[in-house]
Design a protein around this motif. Sequence first.
Motif, PDB file in Angstrom:
ATOM      1  N   PRO A 170      -1.319   6.665 -11.643  1.00 24.36           N
ATOM      2  CA  PRO A 170      -2.418   6.020 -10.610  1.00 24.36           C
ATOM      3  C   PRO A 170      -3.001   4.889 -11.291  1.00 24.36           C
ATOM      4  CG  PRO A 170      -3.110   7.923 -11.864  1.00 24.36           C
ATOM      5  CD  PRO A 170      -1.556   8.005 -12.053  1.00 24.36           C
TER       6      PRO A 170
ATOM      7  N   LEU B  83      -4.781   5.735  -0.247  1.00 25.13           N
ATOM      8  CA  LEU B  83      -3.577   6.162  -1.115  1.00 25.13           C
ATOM      9  C   LEU B  83      -3.081   7.619  -1.053  1.00 25.13           C
ATOM     10  CD1 LEU B  83      -4.754   4.496  -4.377  1.00 25.13           C
ATOM     11  CD2 LEU B  83      -2.898   3.801  -3.045  1.00 25.13           C
ATOM     12  N   SER B  84      -3.796   8.158   0.193  1.00 25.87           N
ATOM     13  CA  SER B  84      -3.162   9.656   0.180  1.00 25.87           C
ATOM     14  C   SER B  84      -1.961   9.533   1.257  1.00 25.87           C
ATOM     15  CB  SER B  84      -4.519  10.453   0.837  1.00 25.87           C
ATOM     16  OG  SER B  84      -4.029  11.678   1.264  1.00 25.87           O
ATOM     17  N   THR B  85      -1.273  10.546   0.724  1.00 24.36           N
ATOM     18  CA  THR B  85       0.118  10.818   1.752  1.00 24.36           C
ATOM     19  C   THR B  85       0.272  12.158   2.214  1.00 24.36           C
ATOM     20  OG1 THR B  85       1.345  11.494  -0.427  1.00 24.36           O
ATOM     21  CG2 THR B  85       1.278   9.142   0.184  1.00 24.36           C
TER      22      THR B  85
ATOM     23  N   ALA C 146       1.128   6.370  -6.973  1.00 26.57           N
ATOM     24  CA  ALA C 146      -0.098   6.982  -7.285  1.00 26.57           C
ATOM     25  C   ALA C 146       0.086   8.457  -7.997  1.00 26.57           C
ATOM     26  CB  ALA C 146      -1.369   6.917  -6.130  1.00 26.57           C
TER      27      ALA C 146
ATOM     28  N   ALA D  73      -0.804   2.228 -10.062  1.00 23.22           N
ATOM     29  CA  ALA D  73      -0.610   2.070  -8.538  1.00 23.22           C
ATOM     30  C   ALA D  73      -1.937   1.156  -8.160  1.00 23.22           C
ATOM     31  CB  ALA D  73      -0.651   3.338  -8.041  1.00 23.22           C
ATOM     32  N   ILE D  74      -3.016   1.455  -8.693  1.00 21.79           N
ATOM     33  CA  ILE D  74      -4.368   0.594  -8.445  1.00 21.79           C
ATOM     34  C   ILE D  74      -4.156  -0.612  -8.927  1.00 21.79           C
ATOM     35  CG2 ILE D  74      -6.634   0.671  -8.885  1.00 21.79           C
ATOM     36  CD1 ILE D  74      -6.831   3.659  -8.905  1.00 21.79           C
TER      37      ILE D  74
ATOM     38  N   LEU E 221      -4.880  10.768  -9.921  1.00 18.85           N
ATOM     39  CA  LEU E 221      -5.563   9.682  -9.098  1.00 18.85           C
ATOM     40  C   LEU E 221      -7.045   9.841  -8.884  1.00 18.85           C
ATOM     41  CD1 LEU E 221      -5.360   7.194  -7.377  1.00 18.85           C
ATOM     42  CD2 LEU E 221      -4.586   8.680  -5.432  1.00 18.85           C
TER      43      LEU E 221
ATOM     44  N   LEU F  51       0.751  -1.206   0.214  1.00 16.56           N
ATOM     45  CA  LEU F  51      -0.053   0.105   0.110  1.00 16.56           C
ATOM     46  C   LEU F  51       0.984   1.217   0.150  1.00 16.56           C
ATOM     47  CD1 LEU F  51      -2.852   1.219   0.128  1.00 16.56           C
ATOM     48  CD2 LEU F  51      -2.568   0.993   2.474  1.00 16.56           C
TER      49      LEU F  51
ATOM     50  N   ALA G  10       2.372   1.741  -3.715  1.00 16.50           N
ATOM     51  CA  ALA G  10       1.185   2.112  -4.424  1.00 16.50           C
ATOM     52  C   ALA G  10       0.861   3.723  -4.000  1.00 16.50           C
ATOM     53  CB  ALA G  10      -0.091   1.299  -4.267  1.00 16.50           C
ATOM     54  N   ALA G  11       0.788   3.956  -2.679  1.00 16.17           N
ATOM     55  CA  ALA G  11       0.552   5.453  -2.507  1.00 16.17           C
ATOM     56  C   ALA G  11       1.619   6.520  -3.303  1.00 16.17           C
ATOM     57  CB  ALA G  11       0.443   5.653  -1.111  1.00 16.17           C
TER      58      ALA G  11
ATOM     59  N   ARG H 187      -5.784   7.589   5.902  1.00 13.73           N
ATOM     60  CA  ARG H 187      -5.917   6.052   5.745  1.00 13.73           C
ATOM     61  C   ARG H 187      -6.100   5.309   7.166  1.00 13.73           C
ATOM     62  NH1 ARG H 187      -0.047   3.702   3.508  1.00 13.73           N
ATOM     63  NH2 ARG H 187       0.947   3.995   5.514  1.00 13.73           N
TER      64      ARG H 187
END
Length: 207
Positions: free
Chosen positions: A18, A92-94, A14, A21-22, A63, A7, A10-11, A103
Amino acid sequence: MHPLDALDAAAHLAATDPAAAISSLPWLSASLADDAAAGRFARWGRSSVIDENVGAAVLPRPLFDELHARAGLEAAWPVGNAGVLHVYGYLLSTTPTPYGLKRERWLTDDLALACGLSRGAFSPWAGSGTLLSRVTVAAASLLSRPDAIDESVEGRSTRIALGDALPDGTTALAYAVDGLIVTTFPVADAAVLRSGLGAPRLRWNAV
């Protein structure tokens, strides 16, 4: 690779790719497709990706667009489907917020336990059914409580529901606008939240 490490990877991916990533998270791409086919996003309202606490987008626009495309939904930046954004987008938010990463509500057990569920009930990659399906059931149950707070905002109906507090004071909150779910998250102190609500308004990035 551990699911959490996947995860994280992927984040970060993204932000530039994106779609890749998904696709790198089979459970996520499968969940989006399953929820789209079942029409589950229709139970969710609209939300802005611009977070009211940080004043900035918590997801990059590519994204945002890719998630809605996978969900089979049209959306005009920065407003999209709250289920897409708050459930899957937040994973997927950083973007840091005063309350940590968005998350965390799905990766820790605070919200699940406050909803009266078992540990891991909101694990994105485990459990029965998609994460959205599980969250929808929990949020709808909270919103059906007779002690929920109903407000009217410029002719629109809103509802704030708080569950029973755990021994440490943590409470589950669910919020809906015009009968559609917008968000759910754990609250450290329900009394403080209630006292700080102020005048009725659309809350928690609802549009």
